[in-house]
Design an enzyme around this catalytic site. Structure first.
Site, PDB file in Angstrom:
ATOM      1  N   LYS A  83       0.739  -1.029  -0.080  1.00  0.00           N
ATOM      2  CA  LYS A  83       0.000   0.082   0.038  1.00  0.00           C
ATOM      3  C   LYS A  83       0.928   1.228  -0.185  1.00  0.00           C
ATOM      4  O   LYS A  83       2.056   1.276   0.803  1.00  0.00           O
ATOM      5  CB  LYS A  83      -0.899  -0.031   1.225  1.00  0.00           C
ATOM      6  CG  LYS A  83      -1.902   1.009   1.102  1.00  0.00           C
ATOM      7  CD  LYS A  83      -2.814   0.797   2.509  1.00  0.00           C
ATOM      8  CE  LYS A  83      -3.979   1.779   2.760  1.00  0.00           C
ATOM      9  NZ  LYS A  83      -4.724   1.597   3.906  1.00  0.00           N
ATOM     10  N   SER A 161      -9.535   1.545   2.882  1.00  0.00           N
ATOM     11  CA  SER A 161      -8.550   2.292   2.343  1.00  0.00           C
ATOM     12  C   SER A 161      -7.637   1.748   1.440  1.00  0.00           C
ATOM     13  O   SER A 161      -7.043   2.187   0.523  1.00  0.00           O
ATOM     14  CB  SER A 161      -8.164   3.409   2.890  1.00  0.00           C
ATOM     15  OG  SER A 161      -7.121   2.957   3.931  1.00  0.00           O
ATOM     16  N   SER A 185     -10.011  -1.135   7.148  1.00  0.00           N
ATOM     17  CA  SER A 185      -9.177  -1.051   5.908  1.00  0.00           C
ATOM     18  C   SER A 185      -8.467  -2.134   5.430  1.00  0.00           C
ATOM     19  O   SER A 185      -8.211  -1.986   4.328  1.00  0.00           O
ATOM     20  CB  SER A 185      -8.694   0.114   5.886  1.00  0.00           C
ATOM     21  OG  SER A 185      -9.205   1.600   6.078  1.00  0.00           O
TER      22      SER A 185
END
Length: 475
Positions: A83, A161, A185
């Protein structure tokens, strides 16, 4: 050239065995994954940055090691993505937001260092919701790379996210990915994309070199094909870090051989979650997952969460801490460059959050932790739908109110914010489909109970093949 069509959806253990058997080289494997990432990731807005050149160089080093029979463990040679809130030395780390598009750090995040030491191959930085959702966003398009699109249906959201991390694993663009969770998330995108996600206990994995959203809630964890893969990755990235103030000072060793027998474990659940809280279309699959868990021989007990404001307390803590973390960014006016007007307003409002509200939320957090401790006196873990619904349409607002009559009791609703407030580990497991979209169940346990969570997840996946499914248009 080897045929990698099946390898793209293989597990860590399967790919590592093929590498050791020299069915293909690490360079060939890495090149195939990088080409696939660069070709397909734009379909899902999943790619923040390709690291192909560096990945192929690292792969050559792994091949040299394997030629000398120098093995480092199951992650050696395995392509993965991270990420884009995790720093990679000398490369842009955008935090998913246009104002930070040119941001570069001079040191790798601690988890990236640890994975490099295992021989894992970082092929890409993966897309995310801007600033990991700080300030609250209303649309999936709140990202530098555009809305995260679901490999099972590109009109649907891949979840936030960690949108790119889950989509990349689901589409076979990487074998595993690193995501982060502050309040949902990892669990949410894993459920929406039909993959397995593990949220570690707060403090078990170092956050050094990761963007902070909430000092007291942020956690980094793996998104993988299977529960076993999650255990292998957590084994590599967990551990004490004196330079992370939130570090729990604990290590983790993946030891599936020591897992307790199903008959020795009690799993708490609430029937209302599966019969009333869940969307009607998801109920048959979720109820079947519950049946499978019971058939495995686990003891079960009906339970319910204490009546506490889990969501409100979590939101207040995130707002208070994000406002402090991004204060200079907000006051400078650069916050206005974000893509989501609701998020801009939320971050600005965070600067005006009264201290008394933050402290009240922290007191509620103490009550939440006490309530979970009491609950875990009677059960070993909790089982609930990972999400009550399937992935929403990516172009529509994400804050639509719940439709239908109110359920008869709260059950375990609030488990995502509640579990995060208490710093508890969780695993999300794919358990079927509703209207062609993945659904998932989650298990939440007491702190540092990851080995048992993974073991229960592996037992579930030994009786189901949902984690083996791949999107129909994945090539």
């Amino acid at each position: 050239m080897a045929d990698f069509s099946s390898v793209f959806f293989s597990t860590i253990t399967e790919i590592n065995a093929k590498l050791r058997a020299k069915e293909f080289s690490c360079v060939e494997l890495t090149r195939a994954f990088c080409e696939r990432m660069e070709r397909l990731a734009p379909r899902y807005n999943a790619l923040a940055l390709s690291l192909r050149k560096e990945a192929e160089k690292h792969a050559r080093d792994v091949d040299d090691e394997l030629k000398r029979d120098r093995t480092r463990g199951p992650l050696q040679g395995i392509p993965y993505g991270a990420k884009d809130l995790l720093a990679v030395k000398g490369k842009p780390t955008t935090w998913g937001a246009r104002p930070f598009a040119a941001q570069v750090f001079d040191e790798d995040a601690e988890v990236i260092k640890k994975l490099r030491a295992t021989g894992a191959i970082l092929t890409s930085k993966l897309a995310m919701v801007e600033l990991a959702g700080g300030g609250d966003y209303r649309f999936a398009s709140a990202s530098l790379t555009g809305p995260g699109l679901n490999p099972w249906d590109r009109t649907r959201w891949s979840g936030g996210s960690s949108s790119g991390s889950a989509a990349a694993v689901a589409a076979g663009l990487v074998t595993f990915a690193l995501g982060s969770e502050t309040s949902g998330s990892i669990v949410t995108p894993a459920a929406f994309c039909g993959v397995t996600g593990l949220r570690p206990t707060y403090g078990l994995v170092s956050r050094r070199g990761a963007m902070a959203l909430s000092w007291t809630l942020d956690k980094i964890g793996p998104i993988c094909r299977s529960a076993e893969d999650c255990g292998l990755v957590l084994h590599a990235i967990a551990g004490s870090d004196l330079e992370d103030p939130g570090s729990a000072g604990r290590s983790f060793a993946y030891n599936p051989q020591f897992a307790r027998k199903p008959s020795e474990l009690t799993i708490g659940y609430a029937p209302v979650d599966f019969n009333e809280w869940a969307e009607p279309a998801t109920r048959p699959g979720l109820q079947e997952a519950l049946r499978v868990v019971k058939a495995l021989g686990f003891q079960t007990k009906e339970v319910e969460l204490a009546d506490l404001p889990y969501g409100a307390a979590t939101g207040t803590i995130i707002a208070g801490e994000a406002g402090s973390i991004f204060e200079d960014f907000i006051r400078s006016g650069k916050v206005d460059q974000l893509a989501d007007s609701s998020q801009i307003a939320g971050l600005k409002a965070a600067l005006d959050l009264p201290a008394v509200d933050y402290l009240r939320a922290m007191r509620v957090r103490t009550l939440v932790q006490e309530a979970f401790r009491a609950l875990f006196l009677d059960v070993d873990m909790l089982l609930a739908p990972a999400r009550l619904e399937t992935a929403p349409v990516a172009s529509e607002p994400l804050d639509a109110p719940r439709a239908g009559p109110a359920p008869s009791s709260r059950g375990l609703s609030g488990l995502i914010p509640g579990g995060n407030l208490a710093g508890l580990p969780a695993i999300s497991l794919p358990c079927g489909f509703a209207n062609g979209l993945p659904i998932g169940i989650s298990l939440v346990a007491r702190p540092f109970y990851e080995n048992q969570l993974v073991a229960v997840g592996a037992a579930f996946q030994s009786q189901t093949d949902w984690h083996r499914r791949k999107p129909p248009l994945s090539d």
